[in-house]
Motif scaffolding. Structure first.
Motif, PDB file in Angstrom:
ATOM      1  N   GLY A  18      78.066 -74.581  -6.683  1.00  0.00           N
ATOM      2  CA  GLY A  18      76.934 -75.451  -6.336  1.00  0.00           C
ATOM      3  C   GLY A  18      75.714 -75.080  -7.140  1.00  0.00           C
ATOM      4  O   GLY A  18      74.608 -75.038  -6.623  1.00  0.00           O
ATOM      5  N   GLY A  19      75.885 -74.766  -8.405  1.00  0.00           N
ATOM      6  CA  GLY A  19      74.748 -74.390  -9.244  1.00  0.00           C
ATOM      7  C   GLY A  19      75.217 -73.586 -10.437  1.00  0.00           C
ATOM      8  O   GLY A  19      76.421 -73.329 -10.592  1.00  0.00           O
ATOM      9  N   ILE A  20      74.282 -73.196 -11.267  1.00  0.00           N
ATOM     10  CA  ILE A  20      74.619 -72.549 -12.541  1.00  0.00           C
ATOM     11  C   ILE A  20      75.348 -71.215 -12.318  1.00  0.00           C
ATOM     12  O   ILE A  20      76.400 -70.960 -12.919  1.00  0.00           O
ATOM     13  CB  ILE A  20      73.340 -72.324 -13.370  1.00  0.00           C
ATOM     14  N   MET A  21      74.817 -70.373 -11.455  1.00  0.00           N
ATOM     15  CA  MET A  21      75.394 -69.033 -11.300  1.00  0.00           C
ATOM     16  C   MET A  21      76.769 -69.096 -10.637  1.00  0.00           C
ATOM     17  O   MET A  21      77.714 -68.434 -11.077  1.00  0.00           O
ATOM     18  CB  MET A  21      74.472 -68.132 -10.464  1.00  0.00           C
ATOM     19  N   ASN A  72      67.585 -86.098 -10.365  1.00  0.00           N
ATOM     20  CA  ASN A  72      67.678 -84.641 -10.331  1.00  0.00           C
ATOM     21  C   ASN A  72      66.289 -84.145 -10.713  1.00  0.00           C
ATOM     22  O   ASN A  72      65.376 -84.970 -10.851  1.00  0.00           O
ATOM     23  CB  ASN A  72      68.760 -84.154 -11.314  1.00  0.00           C
ATOM     24  N   GLY A  73      66.114 -82.856 -10.911  1.00  0.00           N
ATOM     25  CA  GLY A  73      64.790 -82.369 -11.291  1.00  0.00           C
ATOM     26  C   GLY A  73      64.900 -81.120 -12.125  1.00  0.00           C
ATOM     27  O   GLY A  73      65.932 -80.438 -12.109  1.00  0.00           O
ATOM     28  N   CYS A 117      64.348 -86.027 -13.148  1.00  0.00           N
ATOM     29  CA  CYS A 117      65.223 -86.372 -14.281  1.00  0.00           C
ATOM     30  C   CYS A 117      66.159 -87.522 -13.911  1.00  0.00           C
ATOM     31  O   CYS A 117      66.513 -87.696 -12.750  1.00  0.00           O
ATOM     32  CB  CYS A 117      66.132 -85.200 -14.640  1.00  0.00           C
ATOM     33  N   GLY A 151      84.767 -74.602 -10.974  1.00  0.00           N
ATOM     34  CA  GLY A 151      83.385 -75.041 -11.138  1.00  0.00           C
ATOM     35  C   GLY A 151      82.972 -76.108 -10.151  1.00  0.00           C
ATOM     36  O   GLY A 151      83.606 -76.336  -9.121  1.00  0.00           O
ATOM     37  N   GLU A 152      81.900 -76.780 -10.469  1.00  0.00           N
ATOM     38  CA  GLU A 152      81.242 -77.658  -9.497  1.00  0.00           C
ATOM     39  C   GLU A 152      82.047 -78.916  -9.179  1.00  0.00           C
ATOM     40  O   GLU A 152      82.202 -79.284  -8.020  1.00  0.00           O
ATOM     41  CB  GLU A 152      79.853 -78.043 -10.019  1.00  0.00           C
ATOM     42  N   GLY A 153      82.538 -79.595 -10.216  1.00  0.00           N
ATOM     43  CA  GLY A 153      83.241 -80.865  -9.979  1.00  0.00           C
ATOM     44  C   GLY A 153      84.468 -80.686  -9.119  1.00  0.00           C
ATOM     45  O   GLY A 153      84.831 -81.567  -8.329  1.00  0.00           O
ATOM     46  N   ALA A 180      78.827 -71.564 -10.582  1.00  0.00           N
ATOM     47  CA  ALA A 180      79.790 -72.180 -11.510  1.00  0.00           C
ATOM     48  C   ALA A 180      80.208 -71.165 -12.575  1.00  0.00           C
ATOM     49  O   ALA A 180      81.388 -71.074 -12.946  1.00  0.00           O
ATOM     50  CB  ALA A 180      79.179 -73.418 -12.160  1.00  0.00           C
ATOM     51  N   CYS A 214      66.628 -77.409  -4.816  1.00  0.00           N
ATOM     52  CA  CYS A 214      66.307 -77.453  -6.248  1.00  0.00           C
ATOM     53  C   CYS A 214      64.825 -77.770  -6.463  1.00  0.00           C
ATOM     54  O   CYS A 214      64.471 -78.685  -7.177  1.00  0.00           O
ATOM     55  CB  CYS A 214      67.211 -78.487  -6.937  1.00  0.00           C
TER      56      CYS A 214
HETATM   57  C1  LIG Z   1      68.759 -81.875 -14.416  1.00  0.00           C
HETATM   58  C2  LIG Z   1      69.572 -80.786 -13.761  1.00  0.00           C
HETATM   59  C3  LIG Z   1      68.929 -79.627 -13.348  1.00  0.00           C
HETATM   60  C4  LIG Z   1      69.650 -78.598 -12.752  1.00  0.00           C
HETATM   61  N1  LIG Z   1      68.988 -77.468 -12.397  1.00  0.00           N
HETATM   62  C5  LIG Z   1      69.679 -76.442 -11.876  1.00  0.00           C
HETATM   63  C6  LIG Z   1      69.016 -75.220 -11.567  1.00  0.00           C
HETATM   64  O1  LIG Z   1      67.814 -75.057 -11.764  1.00  0.00           O
HETATM   65  N2  LIG Z   1      69.753 -74.206 -11.028  1.00  0.00           N
HETATM   66  C7  LIG Z   1      71.099 -74.337 -10.786  1.00  0.00           C
HETATM   67  O2  LIG Z   1      71.709 -73.383 -10.298  1.00  0.00           O
HETATM   68  N3  LIG Z   1      71.749 -75.494 -11.066  1.00  0.00           N
HETATM   69  C8  LIG Z   1      71.079 -76.537 -11.612  1.00  0.00           C
HETATM   70  N4  LIG Z   1      71.733 -77.707 -11.916  1.00  0.00           N
HETATM   71  C9  LIG Z   1      73.176 -77.809 -11.601  1.00  0.00           C
HETATM   72  C10 LIG Z   1      74.030 -77.117 -12.669  1.00  0.00           C
HETATM   73  O3  LIG Z   1      73.729 -77.661 -13.932  1.00  0.00           O
HETATM   74  C11 LIG Z   1      75.514 -77.321 -12.327  1.00  0.00           C
HETATM   75  O4  LIG Z   1      75.739 -76.826 -11.013  1.00  0.00           O
HETATM   76  C12 LIG Z   1      76.412 -76.557 -13.303  1.00  0.00           C
HETATM   77  O5  LIG Z   1      76.147 -76.949 -14.627  1.00  0.00           O
HETATM   78  C13 LIG Z   1      77.882 -76.820 -12.982  1.00  0.00           C
HETATM   79  O6  LIG Z   1      78.662 -76.149 -13.955  1.00  0.00           O
HETATM   80  P1  LIG Z   1      80.156 -76.566 -14.259  1.00  0.00           P
HETATM   81  O7  LIG Z   1      80.608 -75.691 -15.386  1.00  0.00           O
HETATM   82  O8  LIG Z   1      80.965 -76.570 -13.009  1.00  0.00           O
HETATM   83  O9  LIG Z   1      80.069 -78.092 -14.725  1.00  0.00           O
HETATM   84  P2  LIG Z   1      79.302 -78.713 -15.996  1.00  0.00           P
HETATM   85  O10 LIG Z   1      78.189 -77.826 -16.461  1.00  0.00           O
HETATM   86  O11 LIG Z   1      78.999 -80.125 -15.630  1.00  0.00           O
HETATM   87  O12 LIG Z   1      80.421 -78.666 -17.127  1.00  0.00           O
HETATM   88  C14 LIG Z   1      81.488 -79.590 -17.159  1.00  0.00           C
HETATM   89  C15 LIG Z   1      81.853 -79.813 -18.608  1.00  0.00           C
HETATM   90  O13 LIG Z   1      83.032 -80.600 -18.683  1.00  0.00           O
HETATM   91  C16 LIG Z   1      82.875 -81.538 -19.713  1.00  0.00           C
HETATM   92  N5  LIG Z   1      83.776 -82.671 -19.440  1.00  0.00           N
HETATM   93  C17 LIG Z   1      83.692 -83.572 -18.432  1.00  0.00           C
HETATM   94  N6  LIG Z   1      84.706 -84.425 -18.497  1.00  0.00           N
HETATM   95  C18 LIG Z   1      85.449 -84.056 -19.548  1.00  0.00           C
HETATM   96  C19 LIG Z   1      86.649 -84.550 -20.122  1.00  0.00           C
HETATM   97  N7  LIG Z   1      87.279 -85.603 -19.587  1.00  0.00           N
HETATM   98  N8  LIG Z   1      87.134 -83.924 -21.200  1.00  0.00           N
HETATM   99  C20 LIG Z   1      86.506 -82.835 -21.732  1.00  0.00           C
HETATM  100  N9  LIG Z   1      85.374 -82.328 -21.225  1.00  0.00           N
HETATM  101  C21 LIG Z   1      84.861 -82.933 -20.155  1.00  0.00           C
HETATM  102  C22 LIG Z   1      81.408 -81.925 -19.652  1.00  0.00           C
HETATM  103  O14 LIG Z   1      80.980 -82.469 -20.874  1.00  0.00           O
HETATM  104  C23 LIG Z   1      80.768 -80.573 -19.375  1.00  0.00           C
HETATM  105  O15 LIG Z   1      80.452 -79.861 -20.554  1.00  0.00           O
HETATM  106  C24 LIG Z   1      71.051 -78.743 -12.543  1.00  0.00           C
HETATM  107  C25 LIG Z   1      71.688 -79.924 -12.944  1.00  0.00           C
HETATM  108  C26 LIG Z   1      70.970 -80.918 -13.557  1.00  0.00           C
HETATM  109  C27 LIG Z   1      71.697 -82.164 -14.022  1.00  0.00           C
END
Ligand SMILES: Cc1cc2nc3c(=O)[nH]c(=O)nc-3n(C[C@H](O)[C@H](O)[C@H](O)COP(=O)(O)OP(=O)(O)OC[C@H]3O[C@@H](n4cnc5c(N)ncnc54)[C@H](O)[C@@H]3O)c2cc1C
Length: 265
Positions: free
Chosen positions: A240-243, A82-83, A70, A233-235, A245, A62
C-alpha cells in the motif's frame, strides 16, 4: 483477465473519496498556533481519522504539505486523483485524500464487483468533469450542504487538467457521501483548517490501494492457482505504498531466485 482465467482472487478493504486542499498557512496555524510561520518549523502535516455511522471509518491519507493534486487515471475515460509534494514543499496548498473505507461485504465478496465499482466511480468522475480529463470539484461548505457548487475563495485548486463544478456527493453511493460529510465535520472539530468552507474537494480518489488480492502461498509466495506466478506489490494486493511495495518485491525476488536464479540447483 486473471479473474476470467479462474485464478484465485479475493476482495480486500480499500477506500474511496476525494482530495481536500487547504492553504498550507491555515494548516500551519491549526497545528502550530502562535508559532506558525517560524522558520525553524517544518511545513505542517496531519493525519485524521473518525469512526462514522454504519461501522465505516473516514480518514485522511497521503497528506502532501505544500503539494499539488495529481491526475492519476490509468484507464481511458476515467478520472482519478492523487497528490504529491516536491522536495521543497513550498506550494501554496496542502492536500490530503479524504476517504471512506469499503470492503468485501459491500460487494458480496465478489472481486469482479469491487473492480467494477471502482471503475464506475472513475468513469462517473470523468463524465462529471465534462471530458478531457478535467476533474469534478466542489468546495467543502457546498459539499456539506449538498449544493453542488464550487464557491472558490482563498484556495485555488491545483489539479493540473482543470476542474469542473460538481455535486461530488452524487457521484458516490448515498451512504458513502453521508459518511464523508460526517467525517469532514468531525475533522473540523480536530483541526481548525478543516472548518474552512472554501477548502476545495477534487475527485474522485479511488486508488488508495487495490480492491482485490491475488492469493499466494504464504511460504513460497507463488500463486495458489498457478505455480511459477509470483503475485507481488500493490496491484496484486500485497502493498500500500512505496516502502511496502519495495519490501514485497525484494521478498518475492528472493523466493523466485531460490528456484530460478543462477544459484538455484
Ligand atoms: C502521484 C502519486 C503519489 C504517490 N505518493 C506516494 C507517497 O508519497 N508514498 C508512498 O508510499 N506511496 C505513494 N504512491 C503510491 C506508490 O507509488 C505505489 O504504492 C507503488 O509505486 C506501488 O509499487 P508497485 O511496484 O507495486 O507498482 P508500480 O510502481 O505501479 O509498478 C508496476 C509496474 O508494472 C508495469 N506494468 C503494468 N502493466 C504492465 C504490463 N502489462 N506489462 C509490463 N509492465 C507492466 C508498470 O509500467 C509499472 O512500472 C503514490 C502514487 C502516485 C500515483
Amino acid at each position: 483477465m486473471l479473474h476470467g482465467l479462474a485464478l484465485p482472487l479475493e476482495c480486500k478493504p480499500f477506500s474511496v473519496g476525494f482530495r481536500a486542499e487547504h492553504l498550507q498557512t491555515e494548516i500551519d496555524k491549526s497545528l502550530y498556533h502562535g508559532a506558525a510561520g517560524h522558520p525553524a518549523l517544518p511545513k505542517g502535516e496531519y493525519q485524521l481519522s473518525q469512526h462514522v455511522s454504519g461501522g465505516r471509518c473516514v480518514y485522511t491519507f497521503c497528506m502532501c504539505p505544500g503539494g499539488t493534486v495529481c491526475a492519476a487515471a490509468s484507464e481511458a475515460g476515467g478520472v482519478v486523483t492523487n497528490g504529491m509534494s516536491l522536495h521543497a514543499r513550498d506550494g501554496r496548498n496542502a492536500n490530503a485524500a479524504v476517504v471512506v473505507s469499503v470492503d468485501g461485504s459491500d460487494f458480496d465478496n465478489d472481486p469482479a464487483k469491487a473492480v467494477a465499482f471502482q471503475r464506475r466511480l472513475e468513469q462517473a468522475a470523468y463524465r462529471a468533469g465534462g471530458g478531457n480529463y478535467l476533474a469534478p470539484a466542489e468546495t467543502v461548505g457546498s459539499f456539506l450542504a449538498g449544493r453542488g457548487a464550487l464557491e472558490l475563495g482563498a484556495v485555488q485548486p491545483t489539479y493540473p487538467r482543470g476542474v469542473t463544478p460538481c455535486d461530488l456527493g452524487s457521484l458516490l453511493p448515498d451512504d458513502l457521501s453521508g459518511a464523508l460529510r460526517e467525517g469532514l465535520t468531525a475533522f473540523g472539530r480536530k483541526l481548525a483548517a478543516y472548518r474552512a468552507p472554501d477548502a476545495v474537494l477534487t475527485g474522485l480518489e479511488t486508488r488508495t490501494s487495490s480492491p482485490v488480492r491475488l492469493l499466494r502461498d504464504k511460504e513460497n509466495l507463488q500463486c495458489t492457482g498457478l505455480a511459477g506466478l509470483y503475485p507481488c506489490g500493490e496491484g496484486a494486493g500485497y502493498a500500500g505504498g512505496i516502502m511496502t511495495a519495495a519490501v514485497d518485491g525484494v521478498r518475492c525476488a528472493a523466493e523466485l531466485m531460490k528456484n530460478w536464479g543462477p544459484m538455484a540447483d
